[in-house]
Design an enzyme around this catalytic site. Structure first.
Site, mmCIF file in Angstrom:
data_model
loop_
_atom_site.group_PDB
_atom_site.id
_atom_site.type_symbol
_atom_site.label_atom_id
_atom_site.label_comp_id
_atom_site.label_asym_id
_atom_site.label_seq_id
_atom_site.Cartn_x
_atom_site.Cartn_y
_atom_site.Cartn_z
ATOM 1 N N ASP A 55 16.041 9.320 16.952
ATOM 2 C CA ASP A 55 16.529 10.101 15.813
ATOM 3 C C ASP A 55 17.274 11.356 16.245
ATOM 4 O OD1 ASP A 55 15.422 8.330 13.922
ATOM 5 O OD2 ASP A 55 13.466 9.303 14.085
ATOM 6 N N ARG A 65 3.458 20.581 12.794
ATOM 7 C CA ARG A 65 4.813 20.819 12.288
ATOM 8 C C ARG A 65 5.111 22.285 11.968
ATOM 9 N NH1 ARG A 65 5.759 16.944 14.881
ATOM 10 N NH2 ARG A 65 6.526 14.955 14.072
ATOM 11 N N ASP A 87 7.365 15.095 7.100
ATOM 12 C CA ASP A 87 7.772 16.127 8.053
ATOM 13 C C ASP A 87 8.959 16.961 7.571
ATOM 14 O OD1 ASP A 87 5.739 15.543 9.750
ATOM 15 O OD2 ASP A 87 6.928 14.300 11.098
ATOM 16 N N SER A 140 7.771 4.644 15.861
ATOM 17 C CA SER A 140 7.892 6.087 15.752
ATOM 18 C C SER A 140 6.549 6.658 16.204
ATOM 19 C CB SER A 140 8.199 6.496 14.304
ATOM 20 O OG SER A 140 8.264 7.897 14.197
#
Length: 420
Positions: free
Chosen positions: A17, A96, A125, A174
């Site tokens: 990504d 995060r 996220d 992922s």
């Protein structure tokens, strides 16, 4: 192609990504320069090596920020709050905000005009990153979400452009790893009926006939401070328990998770140390807190966990909840021994100077309780206990019996016929 938008700081892992985002931020958004910011929250060394190699191949200036201590501190706050979401310890959610703050700090220091991430428009996220970033004056860019990209398109684009794609199992899964947890999603795992192969797990061995192991965890004010008598810092303590508990297959979760946007997704997690520490902490709270405190704290913990899952660890409500959590945890000091065996972790003993417990009062071998209270004193309590429920049930039963006589075809019906 737009031009002259300055420099953008990208949350950079070196995976598919973020690798694709580097090119897109220049081609589609017109940024003159992309700097990559990789934040260390306990990932394995090879991820940093791959990110460095990818950044070099892309010609991206990479900044690496060590936030492991800050992240470990937040994990310990999560322990005090017995934090979990739908049954699994919060890992990615806790990381995060820490990552987002570090990236924002670099972006401001480097004079960037924007910050960017490679999150999709379907996950959590994006919200967690942007909850931090949108409190700044910088633009927020989300290429994967804004351009509606798919993993298949990204793989084709990377191949077409000759982009280096490292890590993340070549884009198949992922995978997100940090000190507290490891998550695996995507590919065939998106089918809830698929049984995951054992090779998706890296931290936990399959439960086997390995001999059981006892581990003693010491707490001070609700914070884990030692394992088997050895004082350790937060990072070291978590790493040690990840290895010890992982060897017993402890800390696997395979679940259907309800994301913030309402989508239900299949997630696989590994979290050995988190499982041990949360189990031990809750056991110690059970020893030192009163019944009323435990009941109310369960509500507070749930609210704290919800805010943490949303990435809102700095929200005013979160701070207010922590005031209660901190107050109660001033007495959560002592030791808990947990048994690690066959994929399970359970508390088998607990000790504390603050124990709200009297062995003599609870013992079946003692005639009286304490403070002049005798067993006979419970007789009056027993008589009152359930009185209102018994009364309500009697009234309902009497009412039903009365209705049966009125509506039946017995004496009442015969009486009516006589009167006619």
């Amino acid at each position: 192609m737009p031009e002259g938008n300055g420099t953008v700081a990208l949350a950079f892992s070196g995976g598919l990504d973020t690798t694709v985002c580097v090119s897109l931020l220049k081609e589609e958004y017109g940024y003159d320069e992309v700097i990559g910011v990789t934040v260390d929250v306990g990932q394995p060394d090879y991820e940093f090596e791959e990110a460095e190699e990818t950044a070099e191949a892309l010609g991206v200036e990479q900044h690496v920020v060590d936030a492991t201590e800050e992240f470990a501190d937040l994990c310990m706050e999560a322990v005090k709050a017995n934090a979990d979401y739908q049954g699994y310890p919060l890992g990615t959610a806790l990381a995060r905000p820490v990552i987002a703050k570090a990236i924002l700090s670099v972006a401001e220091e480097e004079g960037c005009s924007a910050v960017a991430h490679g999150c999709t428009g379907k996950g959590n996220d994006q919200l967690r990153f942007e909850a931090v970033w949108r409190d700044s004056d910088l633009d927020v860019i989300a290429p994967v979400r804004e351009l509606g990209l798919t993993r298949e398109w990204e793989n084709e684009y990377a191949a077409e452009k000759g982009l280096p794609v490292e890590g993340g199992d070549g884009g198949r899964y992922s995978i997100d790893t940090n000190l507290w947890s490891r998550s695996i999603e995507g590919s065939e795992l998106e089918d809830p009926s698929t049984i995951p192969s054992d090779d998706i797990y890296k931290w936990t061995d399959n439960p086997s006939d390995k001999d059981a192991e006892l581990v003693e965890v010491a707490f001070e004010d609700g914070i884990p401070v030692a394992v088997d008598g050895e004082e350790l810092g937060g990072v070291e303590l978590i790493e040690q328990l990840n290895a010890q508990a992982g060897a017993h297959g402890i800390g696997r979760t395979d679940m259907m998770e309800d994301r913030m946007l309402g989508l239900k997704v299949r997630e696989n997690y590994e979290h050995p140390a988190a499982t041990v520490l949360l189990t031990a902490h809750e056991a110690l709270e059970g020893l030192v807190l009163t019944q009323e405190e435990r009941q109310f704290k369960a509500q507070v913990d749930q609210e704290w966990s919800q805010k943490a899952y949303q990435g809102l660890v700095d929200a005013p409500l979160t701070g207010a909840l922590e005031a209660f959590i901190d107050d109660t945890n001033e007495r959560v000091t002592g030791t808990v021994t947990v048994k690690l065996e066959g994929g399970h972790c359970r508390a088998v003993s607990r000790e504390s100077d603050y124990a709200v417990y009297s062995e003599s009062a609870a013992s079946f071998n003692e005639e009286d309780v304490s403070g002049g209270i005798t067993q006979q004193d419970a007789t009056g309590v027993a008589k009152y206990h359930g009185f209102q429920s018994r009364l309500a049930n009697k009234i309902l039963n009497d009412a039903k019996k009365g209705a049966a006589v009125t509506d039946g075809s017995g004496d009442h019906a015969a009486s009516e016929a006589t009167e006619e």
